[in-house]
Design an enzyme around this catalytic site. Structure first.
Site, PDB file in Angstrom:
ATOM      1  CB  THR A 176       9.200  -1.844  22.255  1.00 52.17           C
ATOM      2  OG1 THR A 176       8.729  -1.661  20.930  1.00 52.17           O
ATOM      3  CG2 THR A 176      10.720  -1.635  22.232  1.00 52.17           C
ATOM      4  CG  ASP A 177       6.824  -4.387  18.072  1.00 52.38           C
ATOM      5  OD1 ASP A 177       7.306  -3.255  18.304  1.00 52.38           O
ATOM      6  OD2 ASP A 177       5.801  -4.543  17.366  1.00 52.38           O
ATOM      7  CD  GLU A 178       9.767   0.824  17.641  1.00 51.58           C
ATOM      8  OE1 GLU A 178      10.844   1.406  17.481  1.00 51.58           O
ATOM      9  OE2 GLU A 178       8.663   1.403  17.561  1.00 51.58           O
ATOM     10  CE1 TYR A 218      11.348   3.424  23.084  1.00 51.32           C
ATOM     11  CE2 TYR A 218      10.781   2.333  21.023  1.00 51.32           C
ATOM     12  CZ  TYR A 218      10.562   2.534  22.372  1.00 51.32           C
ATOM     13  OH  TYR A 218       9.570   1.840  23.024  1.00 51.32           O
ATOM     14  CE  LYS A 261      11.603  -0.171  26.249  1.00 54.52           C
ATOM     15  NZ  LYS A 261      11.081   0.208  27.591  1.00 54.52           N
TER      16      LYS A 261
HETATM   17  P1  NAD Z   1       5.076   7.502  27.397  1.00 50.70           P
HETATM   18  O1  NAD Z   1       6.174   8.268  26.738  1.00 50.70           O
HETATM   19  O2  NAD Z   1       3.668   7.867  27.119  1.00 50.70           O
HETATM   20  O3  NAD Z   1       5.264   7.561  28.982  1.00 50.70           O
HETATM   21  C1  NAD Z   1       6.511   7.423  29.608  1.00 50.70           C
HETATM   22  C2  NAD Z   1       6.361   7.801  31.069  1.00 50.70           C
HETATM   23  O4  NAD Z   1       7.639   7.616  31.711  1.00 50.70           O
HETATM   24  C3  NAD Z   1       5.967   9.270  31.288  1.00 50.70           C
HETATM   25  O5  NAD Z   1       4.997   9.364  32.293  1.00 50.70           O
HETATM   26  C4  NAD Z   1       7.274   9.922  31.745  1.00 50.70           C
HETATM   27  O6  NAD Z   1       7.073  11.031  32.610  1.00 50.70           O
HETATM   28  C5  NAD Z   1       7.938   8.771  32.469  1.00 50.70           C
HETATM   29  N1  NAD Z   1       9.401   8.914  32.506  1.00 50.70           N
HETATM   30  C6  NAD Z   1      10.219   9.188  31.453  1.00 50.70           C
HETATM   31  N2  NAD Z   1      11.505   9.273  31.885  1.00 50.70           N
HETATM   32  C7  NAD Z   1      11.481   9.024  33.222  1.00 50.70           C
HETATM   33  C8  NAD Z   1      12.484   8.946  34.220  1.00 50.70           C
HETATM   34  N3  NAD Z   1      13.778   9.166  33.934  1.00 50.70           N
HETATM   35  N4  NAD Z   1      12.121   8.648  35.492  1.00 50.70           N
HETATM   36  C9  NAD Z   1      10.810   8.428  35.791  1.00 50.70           C
HETATM   37  N5  NAD Z   1       9.807   8.520  34.897  1.00 50.70           N
HETATM   38  C10 NAD Z   1      10.148   8.807  33.622  1.00 50.70           C
HETATM   39  O7  NAD Z   1       5.367   5.977  27.037  1.00 50.70           O
HETATM   40  P2  NAD Z   1       4.348   4.788  26.744  1.00 50.70           P
HETATM   41  O8  NAD Z   1       3.973   4.825  25.327  1.00 50.70           O
HETATM   42  O9  NAD Z   1       3.329   4.764  27.793  1.00 50.70           O
HETATM   43  O10 NAD Z   1       5.340   3.550  26.934  1.00 50.70           O
HETATM   44  C11 NAD Z   1       5.533   2.974  28.225  1.00 50.70           C
HETATM   45  C12 NAD Z   1       6.512   1.828  28.102  1.00 50.70           C
HETATM   46  O11 NAD Z   1       6.008   0.849  27.208  1.00 50.70           O
HETATM   47  C13 NAD Z   1       7.870   2.230  27.551  1.00 50.70           C
HETATM   48  O12 NAD Z   1       8.854   1.499  28.241  1.00 50.70           O
HETATM   49  C14 NAD Z   1       7.816   1.819  26.088  1.00 50.70           C
HETATM   50  O13 NAD Z   1       9.099   1.516  25.603  1.00 50.70           O
HETATM   51  C15 NAD Z   1       6.945   0.594  26.170  1.00 50.70           C
HETATM   52  N6  NAD Z   1       6.146   0.288  24.972  1.00 50.70           N
HETATM   53  C16 NAD Z   1       5.347   1.230  24.399  1.00 50.70           C
HETATM   54  C17 NAD Z   1       4.551   0.900  23.304  1.00 50.70           C
HETATM   55  C18 NAD Z   1       3.635   1.908  22.646  1.00 50.70           C
HETATM   56  O14 NAD Z   1       3.060   1.616  21.593  1.00 50.70           O
HETATM   57  N7  NAD Z   1       3.438   3.084  23.205  1.00 50.70           N
HETATM   58  C19 NAD Z   1       4.585  -0.402  22.782  1.00 50.70           C
HETATM   59  C20 NAD Z   1       5.439  -1.341  23.381  1.00 50.70           C
HETATM   60  C21 NAD Z   1       6.199  -0.987  24.487  1.00 50.70           C
HETATM   61  O1  DAU Z   2       6.129  -1.018  18.126  1.00 51.11           O
HETATM   62  C1  DAU Z   2       6.057  -0.510  19.421  1.00 51.11           C
HETATM   63  C2  DAU Z   2       6.455   0.943  19.415  1.00 51.11           C
HETATM   64  O2  DAU Z   2       5.384   1.658  18.804  1.00 51.11           O
HETATM   65  C3  DAU Z   2       6.750   1.509  20.789  1.00 51.11           C
HETATM   66  O3  DAU Z   2       7.852   0.843  21.346  1.00 51.11           O
HETATM   67  C4  DAU Z   2       7.030   3.001  20.715  1.00 51.11           C
HETATM   68  O4  DAU Z   2       7.197   3.534  22.018  1.00 51.11           O
HETATM   69  C5  DAU Z   2       5.849   3.678  20.047  1.00 51.11           C
HETATM   70  O5  DAU Z   2       6.140   5.054  19.882  1.00 51.11           O
HETATM   71  C6  DAU Z   2       5.563   3.040  18.690  1.00 51.11           C
HETATM   72  O6  DAU Z   2       6.621   3.315  17.745  1.00 51.11           O
HETATM   73  P1  DAU Z   2       6.312   3.744  16.223  1.00 51.11           P
HETATM   74  O7  DAU Z   2       7.463   4.496  15.712  1.00 51.11           O
HETATM   75  O8  DAU Z   2       5.819   2.589  15.451  1.00 51.11           O
HETATM   76  O9  DAU Z   2       5.025   4.733  16.489  1.00 51.11           O
HETATM   77  P2  DAU Z   2       4.623   6.155  15.855  1.00 51.11           P
HETATM   78  O10 DAU Z   2       3.245   6.439  16.356  1.00 51.11           O
HETATM   79  O11 DAU Z   2       5.668   7.181  16.079  1.00 51.11           O
HETATM   80  O12 DAU Z   2       4.555   5.845  14.314  1.00 51.11           O
HETATM   81  C7  DAU Z   2       3.709   4.830  13.771  1.00 51.11           C
HETATM   82  C8  DAU Z   2       3.975   4.755  12.280  1.00 51.11           C
HETATM   83  O13 DAU Z   2       3.488   5.951  11.663  1.00 51.11           O
HETATM   84  C9  DAU Z   2       5.450   4.674  11.914  1.00 51.11           C
HETATM   85  O14 DAU Z   2       5.601   3.857  10.787  1.00 51.11           O
HETATM   86  C10 DAU Z   2       5.825   6.106  11.571  1.00 51.11           C
HETATM   87  C11 DAU Z   2       4.538   6.670  10.989  1.00 51.11           C
HETATM   88  N1  DAU Z   2       4.303   8.114  11.228  1.00 51.11           N
HETATM   89  C12 DAU Z   2       4.382   8.568  12.510  1.00 51.11           C
HETATM   90  C13 DAU Z   2       4.164   9.902  12.783  1.00 51.11           C
HETATM   91  C14 DAU Z   2       4.275  10.428  14.198  1.00 51.11           C
HETATM   92  C15 DAU Z   2       3.970   8.943  10.181  1.00 51.11           C
HETATM   93  O15 DAU Z   2       3.871   8.512   9.021  1.00 51.11           O
HETATM   94  N2  DAU Z   2       3.744  10.272  10.453  1.00 51.11           N
HETATM   95  C16 DAU Z   2       3.842  10.792  11.717  1.00 51.11           C
HETATM   96  O16 DAU Z   2       3.647  12.014  11.897  1.00 51.11           O
END
Ligand code: NAD
Ligand code: DAU
Length: 363
Positions: free
Chosen positions: A134-136, A169, A173
């Site tokens: 992730t970019d975080e 988190y 990562k």
């Molecule tokens: P998600 O939470 O929707 O899905 C995670 C999946 O991993 C689920 O299916 C869960 O059952 C599985 N999982 C969790 N713990 C596990 C374990 N111990 N063993 C096996 N499976 C397990 O997550 P996502 O949003 O799809 O993110 C997927 C990946 O991409 C993550 O590594 C996250 O850090 C990264 N990522 C997400 C975003 C985003 O915006 N969602 C952006 C950048 C990177």
């Molecule tokens: O940047 C990549 C990341 O983006 C991924 O690595 C993470 O897995 C993914 O969850 C996401 O993280 P964020 O914290 O940016 O996403 P989230 O959807 O939780 O929140 C987006 C923005 O909105 C953040 O600034 C927090 C704000 N927010 C979020 C929620 C859930 C609110 O203001 N209210 C809310 O209820």
């Protein structure tokens, strides 16, 4: 048949990656390995479950013996690793789960792959360990043009930006990224890491901003905006991320890092207004009808102000660009959630409802 394990394939991004690989590569054997935590949902993959080149294995990545046996038994050549605890708010409440899955789970997967691949005569030749990050991990950027048009500053995260994670988190990562690179540097494992910005699109768990707010607007429930809603995120349609993963898995250079982003920065409050307007229009409600659902609540602890990814390297070296304009992507996304009420209701009823209420009662 080339066997590839996709971990976390039943989650949000994972199901799009699994679907793309299963449909595009009938000669690959695609194994979706997922522990089915609260975030994993096999309903996300119902359209591919009967395909002959698809297999689902319920397994925890921390189960080192189980993973090692699976890799050996299926003669796995590639691993695309998405399994993780992924929600920042949960990490603030329960950091242990994040260290366990994201750090120890990734290490267990790396060690199992090392043991298996090093036992083969060809060792690492033709193998690939692709870690999705992730970019975080890069920390947070300033808002140097707070009142201007996006982009909200001149600085962006580059592949060379120093890691500076703030939340449990992102710390977990970052740690997993370091382990992956250490396995390349120490043992010669052919690894790749990508760092992506915020994804949006179908099948995202409704604890994340966009699906949560679409569902709350549908039910006319309050929209909890953290702080002043001024934090900035860079949004990418999830299928564009899946396309990038496919490209990088096949064409990316070993040991490299690639940033993936949309060049699409939005302040939270602005994106929230777009979501409200889109939901209202599609539901036939008068313009602005649900703006009063916006409720400013206590800010997220340590809330990162701005993320912005520079994905020029990926464009220059591999020719990847986002395919969807944001307006098109958000319209598709809102439509999808409104047309899949049953998917949403199955998740938001019961246990999850109790969790959500407890999460927000003090805000
Ligand atoms: P998600 O939470 O929707 O899905 C995670 C999946 O991993 C689920 O299916 C869960 O059952 C599985 N999982 C969790 N713990 C596990 C374990 N111990 N063993 C096996 N499976 C397990 O997550 P996502 O949003 O799809 O993110 C997927 C990946 O991409 C993550 O590594 C996250 O850090 C990264 N990522 C997400 C975003 C985003 O915006 N969602 C952006 C950048 C990177
Ligand atoms: O940047 C990549 C990341 O983006 C991924 O690595 C993470 O897995 C993914 O969850 C996401 O993280 P964020 O914290 O940016 O996403 P989230 O959807 O939780 O929140 C987006 C923005 O909105 C953040 O600034 C927090 C704000 N927010 C979020 C929620 C859930 C609110 O203001 N209210 C809310 O209820």
């Amino acid at each position: 048949m080339k066997s590839i394990v996709i971990t976390g394939g039943a989650g949000f991004i994972g199901n799009h990656v699994v679907r793309l690989f299963v449909n595009k590569y009938p000669d690959y054997h695609i194994i979706c390995l997922d522990a089915l935590t609260y975030a994993g949902n096999l309903a996300n993959l119902s359209d591919v479950e009967d395909k002959p080149n698809y297999e689902f294995v319920k397994m925890d990545i921390c189960d080192f013996e189980g993973v090692h046996h699976l890799l050996k038994d299926r003669q796995v050549e590639g691993i695309i690793h998405l399994a993780a605890e992924s929600h920042v708010d949960r990490s603030i409440r329960d950091p242990f789960a994040f260290a366990q899955t994201n750090v120890m789970g990734t290490l267990s997967l790396l060690q199992a792959a090392k043991l298996y691949w090093e036992s083969l005569p060809e060792r690492y030749e033709g193998k690939r360990f692709y870690h999705i990050s992730t970019d975080e991990v890069y920390g947070a950027l300033e808002l140097t043009r707070p009142d201007g048009e996006a982009p909200y500053g001149d600085d962006f995260f580059l592949e060379t930006t120093k890691y500076n994670p703030h939340s449990p988190y992102s710390a977990s990562k970052a740690s997993s990224d370091h382990f992956v690179r250490a396995f390349h540097d120490t043992y010669g494992m052919p690894t790749i890491v990508t760092n992506c910005s915020n994804n949006y699109g179908p099948y995202q768990f409704p604890e994340k901003l966009i699906p949560l707010f679409i569902n709350n607007i549908r039910h006319r429930k309050p929209l909890p905006v953290y702080g002043k809603g001024e934090n900035v995120r860079d949004w990418l349609y999830v299928e564009d991320h899946a396309r990038a993963i496919d490209l990088i898995y096949h064409k990316g250079k070993t040991a490299e890092t690639y940033n993936i982003g949309g060049f699409n920065e939005w302040k939270n409050i602005d994106i929230i207004k777009v979501v409200i307007a889109t939901v209202d229009r599609l539901l036939g409600r008068p313009e602005g009808a649900d703006l009063d659902l916006i409720t400013y609540v206590t800010d997220r602890a340590g809330h990162d102000l701005r993320y912005a990814i520079d994905s020029t390297k990926l464009k220059t070296e591999l020719g990847w660009e986002p395919s969807l304009q944001f307006e098109e992507g958000i319209e598709k996304t809102v439509r999808w959630y409104l047309e899949h009420e049953e998917w949403m209701d199955n998740i938001t009823s019961g246990e999850y409802e109790k969790y959500y209420d407890s999460m927000y009662k003090n805000r």
